[in-house]
Structure formats: structure tokens, C-alpha cells
Design an enzyme around this catalytic site. Sequence first.
Site, mmCIF file in Angstrom:
data_model
loop_
_atom_site.group_PDB
_atom_site.id
_atom_site.type_symbol
_atom_site.label_atom_id
_atom_site.label_comp_id
_atom_site.label_asym_id
_atom_site.label_seq_id
_atom_site.Cartn_x
_atom_site.Cartn_y
_atom_site.Cartn_z
ATOM 1 N N SER A 42 0.783 -1.210 -0.184
ATOM 2 C CA SER A 42 -0.120 -0.018 0.160
ATOM 3 C C SER A 42 0.893 1.319 -0.018
ATOM 4 O O SER A 42 1.880 1.340 0.762
ATOM 5 C CB SER A 42 -0.827 -0.220 1.170
ATOM 6 O OG SER A 42 -1.453 1.479 1.387
ATOM 7 N N LYS A 98 1.967 -3.749 6.654
ATOM 8 C CA LYS A 98 2.579 -3.642 5.039
ATOM 9 C C LYS A 98 4.147 -3.369 5.152
ATOM 10 O O LYS A 98 4.642 -3.809 4.244
ATOM 11 C CB LYS A 98 1.653 -2.406 4.452
ATOM 12 C CG LYS A 98 0.182 -2.756 4.153
ATOM 13 C CD LYS A 98 0.208 -4.181 3.644
ATOM 14 C CE LYS A 98 -1.289 -4.636 3.767
ATOM 15 N NZ LYS A 98 -1.700 -5.876 3.040
ATOM 16 N N TYR A 125 -1.811 -1.122 10.812
ATOM 17 C CA TYR A 125 -2.513 -1.510 9.728
ATOM 18 C C TYR A 125 -0.971 -1.361 8.676
ATOM 19 O O TYR A 125 -0.653 -2.111 7.753
ATOM 20 C CB TYR A 125 -3.476 -0.865 9.083
ATOM 21 C CG TYR A 125 -3.713 -1.279 7.783
ATOM 22 C CD1 TYR A 125 -3.427 -0.267 6.377
ATOM 23 C CD2 TYR A 125 -3.732 -2.474 7.209
ATOM 24 C CE1 TYR A 125 -3.478 -0.590 5.291
ATOM 25 C CE2 TYR A 125 -3.918 -2.897 5.910
ATOM 26 C CZ TYR A 125 -3.673 -1.830 4.704
ATOM 27 O OH TYR A 125 -3.725 -2.254 3.598
HETATM 28 P P1 NAD Z 1 -11.046 -7.266 1.110
HETATM 29 O O1 NAD Z 1 -11.256 -7.409 2.814
HETATM 30 O O2 NAD Z 1 -12.287 -7.214 0.284
HETATM 31 O O3 NAD Z 1 -10.279 -8.738 1.044
HETATM 32 C C1 NAD Z 1 -9.492 -9.309 1.710
HETATM 33 C C2 NAD Z 1 -9.942 -10.798 1.788
HETATM 34 O O4 NAD Z 1 -9.160 -11.830 2.450
HETATM 35 C C3 NAD Z 1 -11.539 -11.002 2.283
HETATM 36 O O5 NAD Z 1 -12.169 -11.695 1.347
HETATM 37 C C4 NAD Z 1 -11.262 -11.852 3.728
HETATM 38 O O6 NAD Z 1 -12.438 -12.680 3.786
HETATM 39 C C5 NAD Z 1 -10.172 -12.315 3.256
HETATM 40 N N1 NAD Z 1 -9.158 -12.622 4.638
HETATM 41 C C6 NAD Z 1 -8.986 -11.820 5.689
HETATM 42 N N2 NAD Z 1 -8.157 -12.517 6.673
HETATM 43 C C7 NAD Z 1 -8.091 -13.918 6.117
HETATM 44 C C8 NAD Z 1 -7.442 -15.089 6.544
HETATM 45 N N3 NAD Z 1 -6.939 -15.029 7.979
HETATM 46 N N4 NAD Z 1 -7.392 -16.163 6.179
HETATM 47 C C9 NAD Z 1 -7.987 -16.177 4.960
HETATM 48 N N5 NAD Z 1 -8.588 -15.193 4.327
HETATM 49 C C10 NAD Z 1 -8.658 -13.938 4.855
HETATM 50 O O7 NAD Z 1 -9.855 -6.199 1.059
HETATM 51 P P2 NAD Z 1 -9.318 -5.632 -0.370
HETATM 52 O O8 NAD Z 1 -9.654 -4.237 -0.472
HETATM 53 O O9 NAD Z 1 -9.793 -6.571 -1.345
HETATM 54 O O10 NAD Z 1 -7.585 -5.651 -0.034
HETATM 55 C C11 NAD Z 1 -6.914 -6.997 -0.553
HETATM 56 C C12 NAD Z 1 -5.506 -6.410 0.078
HETATM 57 O O11 NAD Z 1 -5.148 -5.334 -0.488
HETATM 58 C C13 NAD Z 1 -5.423 -6.362 1.544
HETATM 59 O O12 NAD Z 1 -4.052 -6.946 1.930
HETATM 60 C C14 NAD Z 1 -5.271 -4.937 1.818
HETATM 61 O O13 NAD Z 1 -4.577 -4.496 2.727
HETATM 62 C C15 NAD Z 1 -4.606 -4.429 0.454
HETATM 63 N N6 NAD Z 1 -4.984 -3.166 0.135
HETATM 64 C C16 NAD Z 1 -6.191 -2.765 0.130
HETATM 65 C C17 NAD Z 1 -6.369 -1.290 -0.234
HETATM 66 C C18 NAD Z 1 -7.764 -0.607 -0.314
HETATM 67 O O14 NAD Z 1 -8.044 0.471 -0.375
HETATM 68 N N7 NAD Z 1 -8.793 -1.560 -0.660
HETATM 69 C C19 NAD Z 1 -5.355 -0.404 -0.727
HETATM 70 C C20 NAD Z 1 -4.163 -0.952 -0.359
HETATM 71 C C21 NAD Z 1 -3.773 -2.273 -0.089
HETATM 72 C C1 WQD Z 2 -9.784 9.326 1.042
HETATM 73 C C2 WQD Z 2 -9.997 10.620 1.295
HETATM 74 C C3 WQD Z 2 -10.416 11.280 3.497
HETATM 75 C C4 WQD Z 2 -14.216 9.375 3.844
HETATM 76 C C5 WQD Z 2 -7.385 4.403 3.187
HETATM 77 C C6 WQD Z 2 -6.292 3.646 4.017
HETATM 78 C C7 WQD Z 2 -5.335 2.989 3.027
HETATM 79 C C8 WQD Z 2 -6.033 2.177 2.050
HETATM 80 C C9 WQD Z 2 -6.938 2.879 1.394
HETATM 81 C C10 WQD Z 2 -5.728 -0.146 2.666
HETATM 82 C C11 WQD Z 2 -9.287 11.128 2.582
HETATM 83 C C12 WQD Z 2 -11.597 11.613 2.715
HETATM 84 C C13 WQD Z 2 -12.936 9.546 3.362
HETATM 85 C C14 WQD Z 2 -15.191 10.304 3.998
HETATM 86 C C15 WQD Z 2 -13.947 11.964 3.516
HETATM 87 N N1 WQD Z 2 -6.354 1.095 2.500
HETATM 88 N N2 WQD Z 2 -12.989 11.071 3.318
HETATM 89 N N3 WQD Z 2 -14.947 11.377 3.970
HETATM 90 O O1 WQD Z 2 -7.533 7.271 3.966
HETATM 91 O O2 WQD Z 2 -6.627 7.551 1.611
HETATM 92 O O3 WQD Z 2 -6.809 5.205 2.351
HETATM 93 O O4 WQD Z 2 -8.018 3.320 1.986
HETATM 94 O O5 WQD Z 2 -4.677 -0.358 2.446
HETATM 95 O O6 WQD Z 2 -4.222 2.195 3.818
HETATM 96 O O7 WQD Z 2 -5.603 4.594 4.624
HETATM 97 O O8 WQD Z 2 -8.793 6.444 1.883
HETATM 98 O O9 WQD Z 2 -11.084 6.630 1.056
HETATM 99 O O10 WQD Z 2 -10.556 6.579 3.610
HETATM 100 O O11 WQD Z 2 -9.921 8.660 2.214
HETATM 101 O O12 WQD Z 2 -13.648 13.129 3.434
HETATM 102 O O13 WQD Z 2 -16.370 9.733 4.777
HETATM 103 O O14 WQD Z 2 -11.329 10.964 1.418
HETATM 104 O O15 WQD Z 2 -10.254 12.380 4.597
HETATM 105 O O16 WQD Z 2 -8.718 12.590 2.418
HETATM 106 P P1 WQD Z 2 -7.458 6.852 2.516
HETATM 107 P P2 WQD Z 2 -10.208 6.799 2.076
#
Ligand code: NAD
Ligand code: WQD
Length: 347
Positions: free
Chosen positions: A130, A159, A155
Site C-alpha cells: 500500500s 504492510k 495496519y
Molecule cells: P477485502 O477485505 O475485500 O479482501 C480481503 C479478503 O481476505 C477477504 O475476502 C477476507 O475474507 C480474506 N481474509 C482476511 N483474513 C483472512 C485470513 N486470515 N485467512 C483467509 N482469508 C482472509 O480487502 P481488499 O480491499 O480486497 O484488499 C486486499 C488486500 O489489498 C489487503 O491485503 C489490503 O491490505 C490491500 N490493500 C487494499 C487497499 C484498499 O483500499 N482496498 C489499498 C491498499 C492495499
Molecule cells: C480518502 C479521502 C479522507 C471518507 C485508506 C487507507 C489506506 C488504503 C486505502 C488499505 C481522505 C476523505 C473519506 C469520508 C472524507 N487502505 N474522506 N469523507 O484514507 O486515503 O486510504 O484506504 O490499504 O491504507 O488509509 O482512503 O477513502 O478513507 O479517504 O472526506 O467519509 O477521502 O479524509 O482525504 P485513504 P479513504
Amino acid sequence: MRVSKKSKVLVTGGTGYIGAHTVVELQQSGFEVVIIDNLSNSDIRIIDQIKTITGITPVFERLDLRDKVGVCAFIQSQPDLEGIIHFAASKSVAESVKDPLLYYDNNICTLINLLNAIKGRPVNLVFSSSCTVYGEPDVLPVNELAPVKKAESPYGNTKQIGEEILKETAHAVAGLKVIALRYFNPVGAHASALIGELPLGVPQNLVPFITQSAIGKRGQITVYGDDYDTADGSCIRDYIHIVDLAKAHVAALKRMEAGQMETVFEIFNVGTGKGNSVLEVVNAFERVTGVKLNYRIGNRREGDIIKIWGDVTKAQNKLGWTAQSNLDDMLASAWAWEKYINENPFQ
Ligand code: NAD
Ligand code: WQD
């Protein structure tokens, strides 16, 4: 382009938001997909949705990656596994502050269990990292050589630790190759509107909160601050379409399969290279959908960084990948998914 033979890829967390979209792209690129998921943040009906989109039902194993014995047994049952995409983790920044141990257990111990299970086997592994590892970048756009700053949350720390574990293990264990993809802000849904983000409970992220407010599931949107040092005062992020993000995983696997890696551990930013403010997202949503949003300007959210967008030239040059969709596409797809899930609820 289809791969020459059907390489088998394990997708952990494959019924999740990013995982499901990646499974679709993998299948449509000719990979054979096996999913492990404990369904802690997704729904088994996603498997049927994937089948409807691609015509192929992925093999599904309901398994918690914290189950060390179960993970070893499953990996041993897959002798022809060539690739792994490791999505499975918990991902809420706020929750991680309240329950750090849950995050170190679910995001680090699961990775270690997986690595121990595949030890000694030649595996190409793609890791979900991330942009949160950068914190508030000193230089924008931020590139992969930028310093990793002290994580703002448990969190984010998981990562950073995950990347370090993989880097050191890839250098120590013959056969393991790793590409870490640093995602910016994934949003939107598949064009079919059959899969998308299934946030359980109140969405923490901006776009799912917007779509749920627009459809009437949530109340007023709060814009967390408009007094930042940006053009319109609201925070800036690099939003990327979920399908573009999914395609980057296919490109990473193909790079590894083709033997193109320069070292056994590589990092790539996966974003659009452009930033949009919160208010720009709000205005774009209203323009694209014709729906007037009910929002107010509220206080800043603790822990928010002001602005970040990625330098994505490395992924363009070495993965041959570039994001294709713009913010309007992302928001239109997010709205189509919200309308679909409202009429066809999973929970
Ligand atoms: P998500 O929660 O939709 O998907 C994660 C999946 O993993 C889910 O289906 C959950 O059931 C499964 N899971 C969690 N813990 C588990 C375990 N112990 N064993 C087996 N399955 C398990 O999340 P996502 O948005 O698809 O994110 C996927 C990956 O990408 C994560 O590692 C997250 O940290 C990373 N990521 C997400 C974002 C974002 O904004 N969505 C941004 C950056 C990084
Ligand atoms: C985006 C912008 C908020 C909600 C997060 C995690 C990051 C990754 C992606 C897992 C920010 C603003 C949000 C609301 C708002 N997840 N906002 N009103 O914070 O950039 O990233 O999700 O890996 O690790 O930190 O994403 O969508 O929460 O926020 O004004 O109701 O929208 O302040 O500026 P963020 P976000």
C-alpha cells in the site's frame, strides 16, 4: 494475451474486493485459479458472480491462513502451483489502532504461514502492499525509491513489515520471487456490476460512503476538512480503477513467469499518477451520475495525509502496464455496482 499453458495461481483473499476482480482478469488471461479465503470480509456468492462473468468456476478452499497446519496441508495438495497472489489481510486503519494484535496476527502470521508452507518451492508471489508505507511524501509524485516512513497505524506497519519479510526471505530462499505492488486508492467495480466492494458495516473509505449515501443507505457525507494546503482545501489522493489494479497483478505474474525480474524482490507503485481532491470526487460523482449529494464540510480526520499521488513510470516501463480508466469511469462503475447490490443484497 493468453499464457502458453495454464499456469496455476493461488489467490489468497480471492473473494475479497481486489481479489475477486483479479481472479476475473487471471481467468480471462488463461491462468488456472485456486482461491483460499475464510470469508471474514467477503461472501461465498462472489464465486458464482465470477463464474457468471468468466464462465469458469475457480476452485475455492474455505481456510483461515492463521491455521498453520491447514495452510501446509493445502499447499502440499497443490504440487503444480506456480504463482501466488496474497491479498488476504485485514485492512482497516481505524480498527488496527483499536486492535493492533488482531492486525499483527492476521496480516503478519498469515504471511509467515504461507511462506513456510511454500519454502523450497519455486514460486512467483505478488504481495498486496500500500502507498500508506510512504506516509506524507516529501516529493510528489512519490516513486518507489522514496523513504518508507514510520507507519501512522498498525495496519500500515503490517504492510511495511510484510515487505521486509518478503525481501529478506526472497534473498534467502532459492526459488522464491516476489513483486510487491503498492496500491494507491482502489475504487469502482467491474463493468458487469456483478462484483464490487462489499464493505461490511459503515464504509470508512470515501467512494463507498458516497455511493451508499447517494442510494439512501447512509446519511450526509462529511468531507473531512477543506482547510488543507491544496487548491480547494480538501485532501488529494491517487484513485485507481479496481480493474486497472487487477490487471497490474496479471502483468506482475507475467513478468515473473517470463524471467524478466532484475532482482528476486521488486516493488511497483500501482496508481494513475494523477491526484484528485475529495471535493473533485464529490463533484465528479454528481456530474457523472446526475445525483445531487448531501454533504457538509467537517473537521479533519485524524491520521489523514494531505496529498499523495504516485510516480507510475516504473510499472509502465517494466510491467508494460498503465491505468486506462479515469475518475469518471471509476465513479460510474461504483454507482452501477451500488445500484446492483441494492437490488440484489448479499448480506
Ligand atoms: P477485502 O477485505 O475485500 O479482501 C480481503 C479478503 O481476505 C477477504 O475476502 C477476507 O475474507 C480474506 N481474509 C482476511 N483474513 C483472512 C485470513 N486470515 N485467512 C483467509 N482469508 C482472509 O480487502 P481488499 O480491499 O480486497 O484488499 C486486499 C488486500 O489489498 C489487503 O491485503 C489490503 O491490505 C490491500 N490493500 C487494499 C487497499 C484498499 O483500499 N482496498 C489499498 C491498499 C492495499
Ligand atoms: C480518502 C479521502 C479522507 C471518507 C485508506 C487507507 C489506506 C488504503 C486505502 C488499505 C481522505 C476523505 C473519506 C469520508 C472524507 N487502505 N474522506 N469523507 O484514507 O486515503 O486510504 O484506504 O490499504 O491504507 O488509509 O482512503 O477513502 O478513507 O479517504 O472526506 O467519509 O477521502 O479524509 O482525504 P485513504 P479513504
